[in-house]
Design a protein around this motif. Structure first.
Motif, short mmCIF file in Angstrom:
data_model
loop_
_atom_site.label_atom_id
_atom_site.label_comp_id
_atom_site.label_asym_id
_atom_site.label_seq_id
_atom_site.Cartn_x
_atom_site.Cartn_y
_atom_site.Cartn_z
N GLY A 154 -7.19 0.34 -15.27
CA GLY A 154 -5.99 0.21 -14.46
C GLY A 154 -4.92 1.22 -14.82
N GLU A 155 -5.31 2.39 -15.37
CA GLU A 155 -4.32 3.38 -15.80
C GLU A 155 -3.65 4.11 -14.64
OE1 GLU A 155 -5.89 6.05 -18.72
OE2 GLU A 155 -6.37 4.43 -20.11
N ALA A 156 -4.33 4.23 -13.53
CA ALA A 156 -3.76 4.90 -12.37
C ALA A 156 -4.49 4.40 -11.13
CB ALA A 156 -3.89 6.41 -12.49
N ALA A 157 -3.83 4.51 -10.01
CA ALA A 157 -4.45 4.03 -8.77
C ALA A 157 -4.34 5.05 -7.65
CB ALA A 157 -3.84 2.71 -8.35
N THR A 158 -3.78 6.22 -7.94
CA THR A 158 -3.67 7.25 -6.91
C THR A 158 -4.29 8.54 -7.43
OG1 THR A 158 -1.53 8.10 -7.66
CG2 THR A 158 -1.50 6.27 -6.05
N ALA A 159 -4.67 9.40 -6.50
CA ALA A 159 -5.24 10.70 -6.88
C ALA A 159 -4.23 11.50 -7.70
CB ALA A 159 -5.67 11.46 -5.65
N ALA A 160 -2.98 11.47 -7.28
CA ALA A 160 -1.94 12.22 -8.00
C ALA A 160 -1.76 11.68 -9.42
CB ALA A 160 -0.62 12.16 -7.25
N THR B 254 -8.36 4.00 -0.15
CA THR B 254 -7.75 3.36 1.00
C THR B 254 -6.29 3.81 1.09
OG1 THR B 254 -7.19 1.43 -0.35
CG2 THR B 254 -9.22 1.30 0.93
N PRO B 255 -5.72 3.81 2.28
CA PRO B 255 -4.31 4.22 2.42
C PRO B 255 -3.40 3.28 1.61
CG PRO B 255 -5.38 4.09 4.56
CD PRO B 255 -6.33 3.50 3.56
N THR C 77 2.33 1.17 1.04
CA THR C 77 3.75 1.49 0.97
C THR C 77 4.06 2.95 1.26
OG1 THR C 77 3.64 1.91 -1.41
CG2 THR C 77 4.16 -0.35 -0.71
N ASP C 78 3.02 3.81 1.21
CA ASP C 78 3.22 5.23 1.45
C ASP C 78 1.95 5.80 2.07
OD1 ASP C 78 3.60 7.97 1.44
OD2 ASP C 78 4.32 8.07 -0.62
N GLY C 79 1.94 5.96 3.38
CA GLY C 79 0.76 6.39 4.10
C GLY C 79 0.24 7.76 3.71
N ARG C 80 1.04 8.55 3.00
CA ARG C 80 0.59 9.88 2.56
C ARG C 80 -0.33 9.79 1.35
NH1 ARG C 80 6.29 12.16 1.40
NH2 ARG C 80 6.33 10.04 0.62
N ARG C 81 -0.29 8.68 0.63
CA ARG C 81 -1.09 8.53 -0.59
C ARG C 81 -2.28 7.62 -0.33
NH1 ARG C 81 2.79 6.89 -5.45
NH2 ARG C 81 2.45 4.90 -4.42
N GLN C 82 -3.26 7.74 -1.22
CA GLN C 82 -4.41 6.86 -1.17
C GLN C 82 -4.52 6.09 -2.47
OE1 GLN C 82 -7.65 9.61 -0.39
NE2 GLN C 82 -7.66 8.98 1.75
N VAL C 83 -4.87 4.82 -2.35
CA VAL C 83 -5.13 3.99 -3.52
C VAL C 83 -6.61 4.12 -3.84
CG1 VAL C 83 -5.13 1.63 -4.42
CG2 VAL C 83 -3.27 2.40 -2.91
#
Length: 145
Positions: free
Chosen positions: A49-55, A84-85, A88-94
């Motif tokens: 659970g260290e990160a959930a986005t590509a960035a 998945t989108p 809270t921010d459609g530009r990012r993916q979870v």
């Protein structure tokens, strides 16, 4: 620059070298040898659970977002992650692990655990294993903030 004791300098260097060697060896033990080191690292980070986005993953791995995108694409194609989108921010993916991705990580974790237990039994005396237990407690204390 602060003056440090010679023993602190030597201990720090020895610990860094030993941990680096141990980390590399444990990465070799993984059961799924088709994963690249960066792919395996992403799976471990997601399982913790260290990160959930590509960035976020790119930042943790110290790589460019474009490189992370390629890593995630390879993992997605193997069915190990799901993107998945972000609601809270459609530009990012979870990014999440799939059941197959979690299974790969569990298998790798078990293989690494089995390897280190076997090596400790094989190479160390009981006295040395007891010393390692005490040293681990000290290192844990050093790591605390």
């Amino acid at each position: 620059m602060t003056a440090h004791s010679a023993s602190a300098v030597t201990a720090a260097q020895d610990i860094r070298v030993a941990f680096g060697r141990l980390r590399r060896r444990m990465q070799e033990v993984a059961t799924d040898d088709d994963l690249t080191p960066s792919q395996a690292s992403v799976i471990v980070r997601l399982s913790k659970g260290e990160a959930a986005t590509a960035a976020g993953l790119a930042q943790l791995e110290g790589i460019r977002p474009q490189s992370m995108a390629a890593t995630l694409l390879a993992l997605e194609q193997r069915g190990l992650i799901l993107r998945t989108p972000d609601p809270t921010d459609g530009r990012r993916q979870v990014v999440t692990l799939t059941a197959a991705g979690a299974q790969v990580e569990e298998g790798n974790r078990a293989a690494r655990g089995e390897w280190i237990v076997g090596r400790l039994d094989e190479v160390c005396t009981e006295q040395e294993r007891q010393l390692l237990i005490r040293a681990a407690a000290v290192l844990d204390r050093v790591a605390d903030r």
